[in-house]
Design a protein around this motif. Structure first.
Motif, PDB file in Angstrom:
ATOM      1  N   TRP A 131      -3.313   1.992 -19.184  1.00 21.53           N
ATOM      2  CA  TRP A 131      -4.712   1.671 -19.455  1.00 21.53           C
ATOM      3  C   TRP A 131      -5.138   0.440 -18.652  1.00 21.53           C
ATOM      4  CZ3 TRP A 131      -7.726   5.122 -21.318  1.00 21.53           C
ATOM      5  CH2 TRP A 131      -7.345   5.987 -22.339  1.00 21.53           C
ATOM      6  N   TYR A 132      -4.273  -0.565 -18.630  1.00 22.95           N
ATOM      7  CA  TYR A 132      -4.600  -1.797 -17.910  1.00 22.95           C
ATOM      8  C   TYR A 132      -4.778  -1.527 -16.412  1.00 22.95           C
ATOM      9  CZ  TYR A 132      -4.092  -6.297 -15.628  1.00 22.95           C
ATOM     10  OH  TYR A 132      -4.294  -7.393 -14.820  1.00 22.95           O
ATOM     11  N   ASP A 133      -3.838  -0.809 -15.823  1.00 23.26           N
ATOM     12  CA  ASP A 133      -3.923  -0.534 -14.390  1.00 23.26           C
ATOM     13  C   ASP A 133      -5.127   0.343 -14.056  1.00 23.26           C
ATOM     14  OD1 ASP A 133      -1.737  -2.082 -13.859  1.00 23.26           O
ATOM     15  OD2 ASP A 133      -0.316  -0.424 -13.672  1.00 23.26           O
ATOM     16  N   ALA A 134      -5.424   1.301 -14.933  1.00 23.47           N
ATOM     17  CA  ALA A 134      -6.594   2.154 -14.709  1.00 23.47           C
ATOM     18  C   ALA A 134      -7.866   1.317 -14.752  1.00 23.47           C
ATOM     19  CB  ALA A 134      -6.660   3.265 -15.754  1.00 23.47           C
ATOM     20  N   ALA A 135      -7.977   0.422 -15.737  1.00 21.15           N
ATOM     21  CA  ALA A 135      -9.148  -0.448 -15.843  1.00 21.15           C
ATOM     22  C   ALA A 135      -9.248  -1.366 -14.631  1.00 21.15           C
ATOM     23  CB  ALA A 135      -9.078  -1.267 -17.131  1.00 21.15           C
TER      24      ALA A 135
ATOM     25  N   TYR B 138       0.544   6.006  -8.618  1.00 22.76           N
ATOM     26  CA  TYR B 138       0.943   4.744  -8.007  1.00 22.76           C
ATOM     27  C   TYR B 138       1.050   4.826  -6.489  1.00 22.76           C
ATOM     28  CZ  TYR B 138       1.222   2.486 -12.487  1.00 22.76           C
ATOM     29  OH  TYR B 138       0.888   1.939 -13.704  1.00 22.76           O
ATOM     30  N   GLU B 139       1.200   6.014  -5.957  1.00 20.58           N
ATOM     31  CA  GLU B 139       1.077   6.160  -4.505  1.00 20.58           C
ATOM     32  C   GLU B 139      -0.370   5.893  -4.082  1.00 20.58           C
ATOM     33  OE1 GLU B 139       2.524  10.057  -3.665  1.00 20.58           O
ATOM     34  OE2 GLU B 139       4.632   9.414  -3.477  1.00 20.58           O
TER      35      GLU B 139
ATOM     36  N   ASP C 219       4.542  15.218 -15.624  1.00 19.24           N
ATOM     37  CA  ASP C 219       4.138  13.841 -15.933  1.00 19.24           C
ATOM     38  C   ASP C 219       4.662  12.864 -14.889  1.00 19.24           C
ATOM     39  OD1 ASP C 219       2.664  14.422 -18.195  1.00 19.24           O
ATOM     40  OD2 ASP C 219       4.310  14.044 -19.587  1.00 19.24           O
ATOM     41  N   ARG C 220       5.924  13.050 -14.507  1.00 18.12           N
ATOM     42  CA  ARG C 220       6.508  12.163 -13.494  1.00 18.12           C
ATOM     43  C   ARG C 220       5.770  12.287 -12.168  1.00 18.12           C
ATOM     44  NH1 ARG C 220      11.508  13.356 -16.190  1.00 18.12           N
ATOM     45  NH2 ARG C 220      11.823  15.213 -14.899  1.00 18.12           N
ATOM     46  N   GLU C 221       5.408  13.501 -11.796  1.00 23.70           N
ATOM     47  CA  GLU C 221       4.673  13.717 -10.553  1.00 23.70           C
ATOM     48  C   GLU C 221       3.278  13.105 -10.624  1.00 23.70           C
ATOM     49  OE1 GLU C 221       5.673  14.991  -7.611  1.00 23.70           O
ATOM     50  OE2 GLU C 221       7.666  14.910  -8.551  1.00 23.70           O
ATOM     51  N   LEU C 222       2.648  13.211 -11.813  1.00 22.76           N
ATOM     52  CA  LEU C 222       1.326  12.628 -11.994  1.00 22.76           C
ATOM     53  C   LEU C 222       1.391  11.105 -11.845  1.00 22.76           C
ATOM     54  CD1 LEU C 222      -1.673  12.824 -12.826  1.00 22.76           C
ATOM     55  CD2 LEU C 222      -0.912  12.735 -15.219  1.00 22.76           C
ATOM     56  N   LEU C 223       2.395  10.502 -12.468  1.00 20.13           N
ATOM     57  CA  LEU C 223       2.537   9.048 -12.408  1.00 20.13           C
ATOM     58  C   LEU C 223       2.882   8.595 -10.986  1.00 20.13           C
ATOM     59  CD1 LEU C 223       2.197   6.895 -14.572  1.00 20.13           C
ATOM     60  CD2 LEU C 223       4.677   6.894 -14.881  1.00 20.13           C
ATOM     61  N   LYS C 224       3.730   9.370 -10.323  1.00 21.46           N
ATOM     62  CA  LYS C 224       4.082   9.050  -8.943  1.00 21.46           C
ATOM     63  C   LYS C 224       2.848   9.088  -8.048  1.00 21.46           C
ATOM     64  CE  LYS C 224       6.889  10.646  -5.033  1.00 21.46           C
ATOM     65  NZ  LYS C 224       7.807  11.706  -4.540  1.00 21.46           N
ATOM     66  N   ALA C 225       2.033  10.134  -8.215  1.00 18.02           N
ATOM     67  CA  ALA C 225       0.821  10.268  -7.412  1.00 18.02           C
ATOM     68  C   ALA C 225      -0.151   9.119  -7.702  1.00 18.02           C
ATOM     69  CB  ALA C 225       0.152  11.611  -7.686  1.00 18.02           C
TER      70      ALA C 225
ATOM     71  N   TRP D  96      -2.344   4.000  -5.733  1.00 16.59           N
ATOM     72  CA  TRP D  96      -2.495   2.552  -5.938  1.00 16.59           C
ATOM     73  C   TRP D  96      -2.012   1.785  -4.708  1.00 16.59           C
ATOM     74  CZ3 TRP D  96      -4.288  -0.109 -10.346  1.00 16.59           C
ATOM     75  CH2 TRP D  96      -4.122  -1.506 -10.300  1.00 16.59           C
ATOM     76  N   GLU D  97      -0.840   2.141  -4.205  1.00 16.84           N
ATOM     77  CA  GLU D  97      -0.281   1.451  -3.048  1.00 16.84           C
ATOM     78  C   GLU D  97      -1.158   1.600  -1.818  1.00 16.84           C
ATOM     79  OE1 GLU D  97       2.338  -0.595  -2.807  1.00 16.84           O
ATOM     80  OE2 GLU D  97       2.488  -0.455  -4.997  1.00 16.84           O
ATOM     81  N   SER D  98      -1.839   2.719  -1.708  1.00 11.50           N
ATOM     82  CA  SER D  98      -2.720   2.946  -0.565  1.00 11.50           C
ATOM     83  C   SER D  98      -4.146   2.446  -0.833  1.00 11.50           C
ATOM     84  CB  SER D  98      -2.762   4.426  -0.197  1.00 11.50           C
ATOM     85  OG  SER D  98      -3.317   5.189  -1.245  1.00 11.50           O
ATOM     86  N   GLU D  99      -4.329   1.782  -1.987  1.00 11.08           N
ATOM     87  CA  GLU D  99      -5.613   1.220  -2.403  1.00 11.08           C
ATOM     88  C   GLU D  99      -6.702   2.279  -2.526  1.00 11.08           C
ATOM     89  OE1 GLU D  99      -6.689  -2.182  -0.079  1.00 11.08           O
ATOM     90  OE2 GLU D  99      -4.840  -3.266  -0.572  1.00 11.08           O
ATOM     91  N   ASN D 100      -6.282   3.473  -2.917  1.00 11.86           N
ATOM     92  CA  ASN D 100      -7.228   4.534  -3.256  1.00 11.86           C
ATOM     93  C   ASN D 100      -7.540   4.368  -4.742  1.00 11.86           C
ATOM     94  OD1 ASN D 100      -8.646   6.881  -3.851  1.00 11.86           O
ATOM     95  ND2 ASN D 100      -7.301   8.217  -2.650  1.00 11.86           N
ATOM     96  N   TRP D 101      -8.390   3.376  -5.038  1.00 12.39           N
ATOM     97  CA  TRP D 101      -8.602   2.972  -6.428  1.00 12.39           C
ATOM     98  C   TRP D 101      -9.225   4.065  -7.269  1.00 12.39           C
ATOM     99  CZ3 TRP D 101      -5.395  -0.621  -6.359  1.00 12.39           C
ATOM    100  CH2 TRP D 101      -5.377  -1.615  -5.378  1.00 12.39           C
ATOM    101  N   SER D 102     -10.087   4.856  -6.690  1.00 15.45           N
ATOM    102  CA  SER D 102     -10.728   5.924  -7.442  1.00 15.45           C
ATOM    103  C   SER D 102      -9.702   6.930  -7.953  1.00 15.45           C
ATOM    104  CB  SER D 102     -11.777   6.620  -6.575  1.00 15.45           C
ATOM    105  OG  SER D 102     -12.414   7.652  -7.292  1.00 15.45           O
ATOM    106  N   LEU D 103      -8.817   7.373  -7.057  1.00 14.53           N
ATOM    107  CA  LEU D 103      -7.808   8.349  -7.463  1.00 14.53           C
ATOM    108  C   LEU D 103      -6.797   7.706  -8.411  1.00 14.53           C
ATOM    109  CD1 LEU D 103      -6.566  11.148  -7.259  1.00 14.53           C
ATOM    110  CD2 LEU D 103      -5.339  10.386  -5.203  1.00 14.53           C
ATOM    111  N   ALA D 104      -6.383   6.489  -8.118  1.00 12.92           N
ATOM    112  CA  ALA D 104      -5.417   5.816  -8.980  1.00 12.92           C
ATOM    113  C   ALA D 104      -5.972   5.668 -10.391  1.00 12.92           C
ATOM    114  CB  ALA D 104      -5.054   4.457  -8.408  1.00 12.92           C
ATOM    115  N   GLY D 105      -7.218   5.233 -10.496  1.00 12.38           N
ATOM    116  CA  GLY D 105      -7.815   5.069 -11.814  1.00 12.38           C
ATOM    117  C   GLY D 105      -7.922   6.374 -12.565  1.00 12.38           C
TER     118      GLY D 105
END
Length: 288
Positions: free
Chosen positions: A46-50, A14-15, A6-12, A17-26
């Protein structure tokens, strides 16, 4: 999945997100939220994914995930989850959800079952910000939609009377008569206008003659604006604070952009000229 996974999933997520890879982040944030819907941070996921899908202009997903985020947000506290859901629901034309979202944010909206049409005042809107970025004045119909009141320049590709959906984050300011208005960026064209922009060349002896032309078109539900009122700004200046004058008409030979059915323009222009033929004339219509 284990806690470490779970921690690795969340880290990936937001990484991405930081690189503006919105598709993967969502995608990853939605996966995390669905795995742990009762977690204390689920509302944030949910908010960040949306929001990621909003950045992608994937409104169906922004709407779907935005409903989950709003369901976990506090009402009447100006929570952004409700605002973003209001925008997505408006674009999806789910007016019931849009009304509830605006009220959840803390805004009063009129009762009803269909499209929200009210008077939320005027505001400057930056049309097609990724391209021309022309700023026009518009009448707000709801917290996320506005009808264009100016005659956009032919180069903008936009028209008088069009309804656009705009973002809720200000991107610049316009000051008029001591009052400051936030500029909002257009997100998409909601309803097109049937009135093309036609550029005519007029000779008007006085500014009052130009005002009379604008008033004549307005009486018929159309619009006419002198090109002299257009100011060209770099994007940096446009997104800053700009002072504007309410009255920019000048006399003399000039270009005027009019929004009206082409078949009616000649009659309106001739009526304007005939009221003061010694001071007024016109030529050269070009439509866009």
């Amino acid at each position: 999945m284990t806690r470490e996974e779970d921690r690795e999933l969340l880290k990936a997520a937001y990484e991405a997100w930081e690189s503006e890879n919105w598709s993967l982040a969502g995608e990853l944030l939605e996966r995390m939220a669905r795995r742990h819907p009762d977690h204390r941070s689920a509302g944030v996921w949910w908010y960040d994914a949306a929001l990621a899908y909003k950045f992608l202009r994937n409104w169906a997903k922004a709407y779907e995930l935005g409903r989950e985020a709003a369901a976990r947000a506090d009402r009447d506290a100006q929570e952004p989850a409700f605002w973003n859901l209001g925008i997505a629901a408006t674009i999806m034309e789910d007016w019931s959800t849009a009304r509830d979202a605006w009220r959840g944010f803390g805004l009063p909206v009129p009762d009803g079952d269909g499209e929200i049409v009210a008077d939320f005042g005027v505001t400057p809107i930056r049309l097609d910000p990724a391209s021309n970025g022309e700023v026009v004045w518009a009448q707000r119909l709801c917290p996320a939609r506005a009808r264009v009141l100016n005659v956009p320049t032919p180069e903008s590709g936009r028209r008088f009377g069009e309804v656009v959906v705009h973002d809720g984050a200000p991107n610049g300011e316009r000051e008029v008569d001591g009052r400051t208005y936030s500029v909002f960026d257009e997100l998409l064209l909601f309803r097109a206008s049937e009135l093309p922009t036609t550029t005519v060349h007029v000779t008007a002896e006085t500014p009052e003659d130009v005002r009379a032309l604008a008033a004549l078109f307005d009486e018929h539900g159309y619009a006419a604006e002198p090109a002299s009122g257009v100011r060209v700004l770099c994007s940096c200046c446009s997104e800053g604070s700009v002072s504007q004058e309410t009255d920019h008409q000048v006399g003399g030979g000039q270009q005027v952009n009019v929004a009206a059915p082409p078949a009616e323009i000649s009659g309106l222009m001739e009526a304007w000229c005939s009221a003061a033929p010694a001071r007024r004339s016109w030529t050269s219509p070009t439509a866009s």
